[in-house]
Design an enzyme around this catalytic site. Sequence first.
Site, PDB file in Angstrom:
ATOM      1  N   GLY A  41      54.860  37.505  48.922  1.00  0.00           N
ATOM      2  CA  GLY A  41      54.448  36.300  49.621  1.00  0.00           C
ATOM      3  C   GLY A  41      54.823  36.265  51.095  1.00  0.00           C
ATOM      4  O   GLY A  41      54.792  35.204  51.719  1.00  0.00           O
ATOM      5  N   ASN A  43      53.150  37.366  53.661  1.00  0.00           N
ATOM      6  CA  ASN A  43      51.997  36.912  54.449  1.00  0.00           C
ATOM      7  C   ASN A  43      51.760  35.415  54.259  1.00  0.00           C
ATOM      8  O   ASN A  43      51.439  34.702  55.208  1.00  0.00           O
ATOM      9  CB  ASN A  43      50.741  37.703  54.068  1.00  0.00           C
ATOM     10  CG  ASN A  43      50.685  39.067  54.728  1.00  0.00           C
ATOM     11  OD1 ASN A  43      50.339  39.190  55.893  1.00  0.00           O
ATOM     12  ND2 ASN A  43      51.060  40.108  53.983  1.00  0.00           N
ATOM     13  N   ARG A  94      36.082  40.010  33.619  1.00  0.00           N
ATOM     14  CA  ARG A  94      36.417  39.706  35.012  1.00  0.00           C
ATOM     15  C   ARG A  94      35.649  38.489  35.520  1.00  0.00           C
ATOM     16  O   ARG A  94      36.168  37.694  36.313  1.00  0.00           O
ATOM     17  CB  ARG A  94      36.078  40.914  35.906  1.00  0.00           C
ATOM     18  CG  ARG A  94      36.988  42.101  35.724  1.00  0.00           C
ATOM     19  CD  ARG A  94      36.587  43.231  36.668  1.00  0.00           C
ATOM     20  NE  ARG A  94      37.340  44.447  36.387  1.00  0.00           N
ATOM     21  CZ  ARG A  94      38.530  44.727  36.908  1.00  0.00           C
ATOM     22  NH1 ARG A  94      39.083  43.887  37.739  1.00  0.00           N
ATOM     23  NH2 ARG A  94      39.141  45.848  36.603  1.00  0.00           N
ATOM     24  N   ASN A 136      40.424  39.280  53.379  1.00  0.00           N
ATOM     25  CA  ASN A 136      41.488  40.046  52.720  1.00  0.00           C
ATOM     26  C   ASN A 136      42.266  40.804  53.783  1.00  0.00           C
ATOM     27  O   ASN A 136      41.705  41.213  54.813  1.00  0.00           O
ATOM     28  CB  ASN A 136      40.866  41.049  51.735  1.00  0.00           C
ATOM     29  CG  ASN A 136      41.912  41.922  51.066  1.00  0.00           C
ATOM     30  OD1 ASN A 136      42.886  41.431  50.486  1.00  0.00           O
ATOM     31  ND2 ASN A 136      41.731  43.236  51.135  1.00  0.00           N
ATOM     32  N   HIS A 138      44.519  44.272  54.345  1.00  0.00           N
ATOM     33  CA  HIS A 138      44.727  45.577  53.708  1.00  0.00           C
ATOM     34  C   HIS A 138      45.630  46.431  54.605  1.00  0.00           C
ATOM     35  O   HIS A 138      45.449  46.458  55.830  1.00  0.00           O
ATOM     36  CB  HIS A 138      43.376  46.265  53.516  1.00  0.00           C
ATOM     37  CG  HIS A 138      43.497  47.603  52.856  1.00  0.00           C
ATOM     38  ND1 HIS A 138      43.744  47.738  51.493  1.00  0.00           N
ATOM     39  CD2 HIS A 138      43.439  48.862  53.356  1.00  0.00           C
ATOM     40  CE1 HIS A 138      43.832  49.025  51.202  1.00  0.00           C
ATOM     41  NE2 HIS A 138      43.650  49.735  52.305  1.00  0.00           N
ATOM     42  N   VAL A 173      35.542  47.580  46.794  1.00  0.00           N
ATOM     43  CA  VAL A 173      36.945  47.366  47.142  1.00  0.00           C
ATOM     44  C   VAL A 173      37.216  47.718  48.611  1.00  0.00           C
ATOM     45  O   VAL A 173      36.828  48.786  49.098  1.00  0.00           O
ATOM     46  CB  VAL A 173      37.856  48.222  46.237  1.00  0.00           C
ATOM     47  CG1 VAL A 173      39.308  48.175  46.716  1.00  0.00           C
ATOM     48  CG2 VAL A 173      37.766  47.741  44.798  1.00  0.00           C
ATOM     49  N   GLU A 203      50.773  42.730  59.951  1.00  0.00           N
ATOM     50  CA  GLU A 203      49.906  41.929  59.072  1.00  0.00           C
ATOM     51  C   GLU A 203      50.115  40.442  59.329  1.00  0.00           C
ATOM     52  O   GLU A 203      49.157  39.661  59.399  1.00  0.00           O
ATOM     53  CB  GLU A 203      50.208  42.231  57.601  1.00  0.00           C
ATOM     54  CG  GLU A 203      49.710  43.567  57.117  1.00  0.00           C
ATOM     55  CD  GLU A 203      49.902  43.749  55.623  1.00  0.00           C
ATOM     56  OE1 GLU A 203      49.268  44.650  55.068  1.00  0.00           O
ATOM     57  OE2 GLU A 203      50.695  43.009  55.007  1.00  0.00           O
TER      58      GLU A 203
HETATM   59  C1  GRF Z   1      50.339  43.297  51.916  1.00  0.00           C
HETATM   60  O1  GRF Z   1      50.996  44.380  52.497  1.00  0.00           O
HETATM   61  C2  GRF Z   1      48.863  43.521  51.882  1.00  0.00           C
HETATM   62  O2  GRF Z   1      48.397  44.407  52.835  1.00  0.00           O
HETATM   63  C3  GRF Z   1      48.625  44.091  50.527  1.00  0.00           C
HETATM   64  O3  GRF Z   1      49.560  43.431  49.699  1.00  0.00           O
HETATM   65  C4  GRF Z   1      50.709  43.132  50.456  1.00  0.00           C
HETATM   66  C5  GRF Z   1      51.160  41.741  50.152  1.00  0.00           C
HETATM   67  O4  GRF Z   1      52.416  41.486  50.722  1.00  0.00           O
HETATM   68  N1  GRF Z   1      47.266  43.880  50.115  1.00  0.00           N
HETATM   69  P1  GRF Z   1      53.080  40.065  50.685  1.00  0.00           P
HETATM   70  O5  GRF Z   1      53.102  39.605  49.244  1.00  0.00           O
HETATM   71  O6  GRF Z   1      52.296  39.145  51.548  1.00  0.00           O
HETATM   72  O7  GRF Z   1      54.470  40.276  51.214  1.00  0.00           O
END
Ligand code: GRF
Length: 228
Positions: A41, A43, A94, A136, A138, A173, A203
């Site tokens: 979490g 981000n 799904r 998203n 990545h 994806v 990020e």
């Molecule tokens: C991030 O590094 C993102 O790029 C990847 O999953 C991770 C999630 O990190 N898809 P966090 O839970 O936000 O710390």
Amino acid sequence: MNLSSPDVSPPDQALVSPAVQPCDHPQQNPLKIGIMASGTGSNFVAIADAISQQHLAAQIQLVIYNNPNAPVADRARERGIPAALLNHRDFSQREAFDQQIVDLLHTADVEWVVMVGWMRRVTHVLIDAFPDRIINIHPSLLPSFPGIRAIEQAIEYGVTISGCTVHIVRLEVDSGPILMQAAVPVHPEDTPTSLHHRIQVQEHDIIIQAIAQIAQPHTSHNLLTHRH
Ligand code: GRF
């Protein structure tokens, strides 16, 4: 910008695509976002903090997580943000799983969906419910290294520059139009953990910039047409 020459910037300084100025009046008409996450979490915390510090004109309506032990759920609840567990193991298909997600997002009046650590493939059910309104993050410079082993593959391949990407979500994806990227140098001694840690710092920056760009009135409508 010369990404092949790490000497053009200090080793730990990312090369970030042009910054977006946060809205001057973040309280007015905030963008209503839903977060989908299943990790630590970090981000989510970066987004929530940017909002509470009035740097981002958005409002988190709901966090959806699919891993019962995901720390992101506690991070949300301690901030008073609703967090809903939807365990994919409870669904045989799904599409049914995604329909449940769509129902929750609609009930929460979500306008844009932000995936930060959502590790499930999505179906047309989710894409069609929020056309070009799902982003998203990545941990690579897409289109290089899509998929769940992006960081390990970057190290195995020997690239000297990696980074992170915010993109619009499409069925395939880690595909879809790219909104924002930051480059991060890969050091010879890097492990997946050390590189991931350095990428995550960037990020947290670009996910906020991307949401700010979307939240700007009149910008979101033109976001994709400028990028095709
Ligand atoms: C991030 O590094 C993102 O790029 C990847 O999953 C991770 C999630 O990190 N898809 P966090 O839970 O936000 O710390």
